[in-house]
Design a protein around this motif. Structure first.
Motif, PDB file in Angstrom:
ATOM      1  N   GLU A 211     -17.564   3.590 -10.782  1.00 52.16           N
ATOM      2  CA  GLU A 211     -17.609   3.909  -9.362  1.00 52.16           C
ATOM      3  C   GLU A 211     -16.505   3.232  -8.560  1.00 52.16           C
ATOM      4  O   GLU A 211     -16.445   3.376  -7.362  1.00 52.16           O
ATOM      5  N   ARG A 212     -15.654   2.476  -9.207  1.00 53.96           N
ATOM      6  CA  ARG A 212     -14.555   1.809  -8.486  1.00 53.96           C
ATOM      7  C   ARG A 212     -13.405   2.795  -8.293  1.00 53.96           C
ATOM      8  O   ARG A 212     -12.921   3.388  -9.259  1.00 53.96           O
ATOM      9  N   PRO A 213     -12.934   3.010  -7.051  1.00 53.89           N
ATOM     10  CA  PRO A 213     -11.837   3.951  -6.828  1.00 53.89           C
ATOM     11  C   PRO A 213     -10.572   3.514  -7.557  1.00 53.89           C
ATOM     12  O   PRO A 213     -10.035   2.428  -7.312  1.00 53.89           O
ATOM     13  N   VAL A 214     -10.120   4.356  -8.458  1.00 55.09           N
ATOM     14  CA  VAL A 214      -8.948   4.055  -9.271  1.00 55.09           C
ATOM     15  C   VAL A 214      -8.153   5.343  -9.444  1.00 55.09           C
ATOM     16  O   VAL A 214      -8.715   6.424  -9.612  1.00 55.09           O
ATOM     17  N   GLY A 215      -6.828   5.233  -9.397  1.00 53.09           N
ATOM     18  CA  GLY A 215      -5.992   6.385  -9.727  1.00 53.09           C
ATOM     19  C   GLY A 215      -5.174   6.875  -8.557  1.00 53.09           C
ATOM     20  O   GLY A 215      -5.139   6.285  -7.479  1.00 53.09           O
ATOM     21  N   ARG A 216      -4.525   8.005  -8.779  1.00 53.50           N
ATOM     22  CA  ARG A 216      -3.588   8.570  -7.811  1.00 53.50           C
ATOM     23  C   ARG A 216      -4.256   9.689  -7.016  1.00 53.50           C
ATOM     24  O   ARG A 216      -4.931  10.542  -7.578  1.00 53.50           O
ATOM     25  N   ILE A 217      -4.039   9.673  -5.700  1.00 52.75           N
ATOM     26  CA  ILE A 217      -4.541  10.714  -4.808  1.00 52.75           C
ATOM     27  C   ILE A 217      -3.354  11.492  -4.272  1.00 52.75           C
ATOM     28  O   ILE A 217      -2.432  10.906  -3.696  1.00 52.75           O
ATOM     29  N   ARG A 218      -3.388  12.796  -4.454  1.00 53.06           N
ATOM     30  CA  ARG A 218      -2.340  13.662  -3.907  1.00 53.06           C
ATOM     31  C   ARG A 218      -2.825  14.207  -2.566  1.00 53.06           C
ATOM     32  O   ARG A 218      -3.771  14.983  -2.513  1.00 53.06           O
ATOM     33  N   LEU A 219      -2.162  13.779  -1.495  1.00 50.42           N
ATOM     34  CA  LEU A 219      -2.572  14.111  -0.133  1.00 50.42           C
ATOM     35  C   LEU A 219      -1.494  14.944   0.537  1.00 50.42           C
ATOM     36  O   LEU A 219      -0.324  14.556   0.556  1.00 50.42           O
ATOM     37  N   ASN A 220      -1.895  16.070   1.099  1.00 53.81           N
ATOM     38  CA  ASN A 220      -0.984  16.920   1.860  1.00 53.81           C
ATOM     39  C   ASN A 220      -1.439  16.911   3.313  1.00 53.81           C
ATOM     40  O   ASN A 220      -2.620  17.105   3.595  1.00 53.81           O
ATOM     41  N   THR A 221      -0.514  16.678   4.236  1.00 56.48           N
ATOM     42  CA  THR A 221      -0.891  16.562   5.645  1.00 56.48           C
ATOM     43  C   THR A 221       0.155  17.202   6.536  1.00 56.48           C
ATOM     44  O   THR A 221       1.322  17.332   6.147  1.00 56.48           O
ATOM     45  N   SER A 222      -0.281  17.612   7.706  1.00 53.41           N
ATOM     46  CA  SER A 222       0.687  18.072   8.697  1.00 53.41           C
ATOM     47  C   SER A 222       1.574  16.890   9.091  1.00 53.41           C
ATOM     48  O   SER A 222       1.166  15.735   9.025  1.00 53.41           O
ATOM     49  N   ALA A 223       2.797  17.201   9.496  1.00 54.54           N
ATOM     50  CA  ALA A 223       3.728  16.140   9.863  1.00 54.54           C
ATOM     51  C   ALA A 223       3.226  15.330  11.053  1.00 54.54           C
ATOM     52  O   ALA A 223       3.381  14.107  11.096  1.00 54.54           O
ATOM     53  N   SER A 224       2.602  16.002  12.025  1.00 55.44           N
ATOM     54  CA  SER A 224       2.118  15.289  13.211  1.00 55.44           C
ATOM     55  C   SER A 224       1.027  14.302  12.848  1.00 55.44           C
ATOM     56  O   SER A 224       1.055  13.134  13.270  1.00 55.44           O
ATOM     57  N   TYR A 225       0.054  14.743  12.054  1.00 59.81           N
ATOM     58  CA  TYR A 225      -1.025  13.835  11.654  1.00 59.81           C
ATOM     59  C   TYR A 225      -0.461  12.720  10.765  1.00 59.81           C
ATOM     60  O   TYR A 225      -0.838  11.550  10.902  1.00 59.81           O
ATOM     61  N   GLY A 226       0.447  13.085   9.875  1.00 59.70           N
ATOM     62  CA  GLY A 226       1.010  12.090   8.977  1.00 59.70           C
ATOM     63  C   GLY A 226       1.735  10.981   9.709  1.00 59.70           C
ATOM     64  O   GLY A 226       1.587   9.798   9.380  1.00 59.70           O
ATOM     65  N   ASN A 227       2.503  11.319  10.720  1.00 65.04           N
ATOM     66  CA  ASN A 227       3.296  10.323  11.442  1.00 65.04           C
ATOM     67  C   ASN A 227       2.484   9.518  12.438  1.00 65.04           C
ATOM     68  O   ASN A 227       2.678   8.301  12.566  1.00 65.04           O
ATOM     69  N   HIS A 228       1.585  10.183  13.161  1.00 57.91           N
ATOM     70  CA  HIS A 228       0.917   9.513  14.279  1.00 57.91           C
ATOM     71  C   HIS A 228      -0.437   8.901  13.926  1.00 57.91           C
ATOM     72  O   HIS A 228      -0.867   7.964  14.594  1.00 57.91           O
ATOM     73  N   VAL A 229      -1.090   9.396  12.899  1.00 53.04           N
ATOM     74  CA  VAL A 229      -2.409   8.889  12.544  1.00 53.04           C
ATOM     75  C   VAL A 229      -2.408   8.234  11.163  1.00 53.04           C
ATOM     76  O   VAL A 229      -2.835   7.090  11.001  1.00 53.04           O
ATOM     77  N   LEU A 230      -1.927   8.967  10.180  1.00 53.05           N
ATOM     78  CA  LEU A 230      -2.030   8.481   8.804  1.00 53.05           C
ATOM     79  C   LEU A 230      -1.148   7.272   8.526  1.00 53.05           C
ATOM     80  O   LEU A 230      -1.607   6.276   7.951  1.00 53.05           O
ATOM     81  N   ALA A 231       0.116   7.345   8.906  1.00 51.06           N
ATOM     82  CA  ALA A 231       1.068   6.278   8.556  1.00 51.06           C
ATOM     83  C   ALA A 231       0.579   4.883   8.979  1.00 51.06           C
ATOM     84  O   ALA A 231       0.675   3.934   8.186  1.00 51.06           O
ATOM     85  N   PRO A 232       0.045   4.702  10.191  1.00 49.30           N
ATOM     86  CA  PRO A 232      -0.432   3.361  10.567  1.00 49.30           C
ATOM     87  C   PRO A 232      -1.654   2.896   9.781  1.00 49.30           C
ATOM     88  O   PRO A 232      -1.984   1.716   9.819  1.00 49.30           O
ATOM     89  N   LEU A 233      -2.333   3.816   9.057  1.00 51.00           N
ATOM     90  CA  LEU A 233      -3.557   3.463   8.344  1.00 51.00           C
ATOM     91  C   LEU A 233      -3.352   3.180   6.863  1.00 51.00           C
ATOM     92  O   LEU A 233      -4.231   2.605   6.214  1.00 51.00           O
ATOM     93  N   VAL A 234      -2.214   3.611   6.325  1.00 48.75           N
ATOM     94  CA  VAL A 234      -2.030   3.545   4.876  1.00 48.75           C
ATOM     95  C   VAL A 234      -2.125   2.117   4.356  1.00 48.75           C
ATOM     96  O   VAL A 234      -2.735   1.852   3.314  1.00 48.75           O
ATOM     97  N   GLY A 235      -1.526   1.172   5.081  1.00 48.78           N
ATOM     98  CA  GLY A 235      -1.573  -0.219   4.636  1.00 48.78           C
ATOM     99  C   GLY A 235      -2.987  -0.730   4.493  1.00 48.78           C
ATOM    100  O   GLY A 235      -3.327  -1.392   3.497  1.00 48.78           O
ATOM    101  N   ALA A 236      -3.842  -0.430   5.461  1.00 50.58           N
ATOM    102  CA  ALA A 236      -5.238  -0.874   5.401  1.00 50.58           C
ATOM    103  C   ALA A 236      -5.986  -0.195   4.266  1.00 50.58           C
ATOM    104  O   ALA A 236      -6.821  -0.819   3.596  1.00 50.58           O
ATOM    105  N   PHE A 237      -5.693   1.085   4.029  1.00 49.42           N
ATOM    106  CA  PHE A 237      -6.361   1.798   2.935  1.00 49.42           C
ATOM    107  C   PHE A 237      -5.975   1.199   1.587  1.00 49.42           C
ATOM    108  O   PHE A 237      -6.835   0.971   0.726  1.00 49.42           O
TER     109      PHE A 237
END
Length: 305
Positions: A92-118
């Motif tokens: 049950e431990r999250p392990v491995g690669r996740i392939r994520l596709n996102t709109s550029a707007s969401y990727g830049n303004h929402v996702l990018a600041p969160l990746v480090g914490a994730f």
């Protein structure tokens, strides 16, 4: 006649080494095989596939176009095998690669600041992020999760809603000073409307003109001299003074506060909101632990408004 068993994954590993080491001899040394054994293995592989993968010469090593395409597939397959083994071991431990596709707007303004914490929360997870506003086929593109804006089409995909955001028409102050500020829908005929270079479900700007009922706004085509493939590109074009753009509020709030963009035609805004969803293939089977971890994280931290 007895069937000859073929170790396909073993062949793929040797072929990948030949490519990455730059030749048969180097691959043989890396795998502690003889060069003739490596050469014979690749020859058997080519014979079974019915295609030449490598152009051989004494001085030069070169992949054929078929070999290059096969190598790309081999790397994905070997990565999937490694990921499957790690996931089975991890439980049950999250392990491995996740392939994520996102709109550029969401990727830049929402996702990018969160990746480090994730990544800090899940140190055994890796992210492959692709940005495009065009709707993709998750299975064909081998994508685990896609973040998309707008109404969802009926499909076999499962969606987690990530909130809604108002849509605003904006322009740079310099553009408005040069071309004037539009007040009504007819005024737009004199303006460059920045639009998307692909067909959207609502292909235009819904506007209320004071005569149509609020629930039935007129759709004004977003036609002009410039089109772009994603909302983030339209945002930069608008900031640069190329024309008017209709953009998600969460992407331009900072630009409005800083004076880089200015809202226009607020009286014509029908009040529609664009929904964002994280979509994934989840019907008919369990969702991998690593994918569920990302979906839960986005639902908690990655909402738009």
């Amino acid at each position: 006649m007895a069937r000859v068993e073929v170790n396909r994954s073993g062949e793929m590993e040797v072929f990948a080494d030949v490519v990455e080491q730059g030749g048969f001899s180097a691959a043989a040394r890396a795998r502690r095989m003889t060069p003739s054994a490596v050469s014979k293995l690749i020859a058997r592989l080519e014979s079974r596939l019915g295609a030449r993968l490598v152009n051989r010469s004494t001085r030069r090593f070169q992949l054929t176009p078929e070999g290059s395409a096969f190598y790309d597939s081999v790397k994905r397959i070997l990565a999937d095998i490694d990921e499957a083994e790690r996931s089975a071991f991890s439980g049950e431990r999250p392990v491995g690669r996740i392939r994520l596709n996102t709109s550029a707007s969401y990727g830049n303004h929402v996702l990018a600041p969160l990746v480090g914490a994730f990544l800090a929360r899940y140190p055994d997870v890796q992210l492959d992020i692709a940005q495009t506003d065009v709707v993709i086929d998750l299975l064909a593109e081998r994508t685990d999760v896609a973040v998309r804006a707008g109404p969802l089409k009926s499909s076999s995909l499962v969606a987690r809603k990530l909130g809604e955001t108002p849509m605003l028409i904006v322009a740079a102050p310099a553009y408005l000073a040069r071309f004037g500020t539009p007040k009504t829908a007819p005024d737009l005929a004199r303006h460059n409307r920045l639009g998307f270079s692909y067909t959207r479900l609502v292909d235009g700007w819904p506007l209320s003109d004071g005569m149509a009922p609020p629930d039935a706004p007129q759709i004004v085509p977003a036609i002009g001299r410039v089109q772009a493939s994603d909302g983030e590109a339209l945002r930069h074009l608008a900031i640069g003074g190329a024309g008017l753009a209709r953009l998600a509020a969460f992407t331009i709030r900072d630009d409005i506060a800083a004076g880089r963009l200015q809202t226009v035609m607020e009286d014509c805004n029908p009040g529609d909101r664009e929904a964002f969803h994280a979509i994934y293939v989840g019907q008919g089977g369990p969702v991998p632990t690593r994918v569920r971890a990302l979906l839960d994280f986005l639902a908690e931290h990655g909402r738009v408004s």
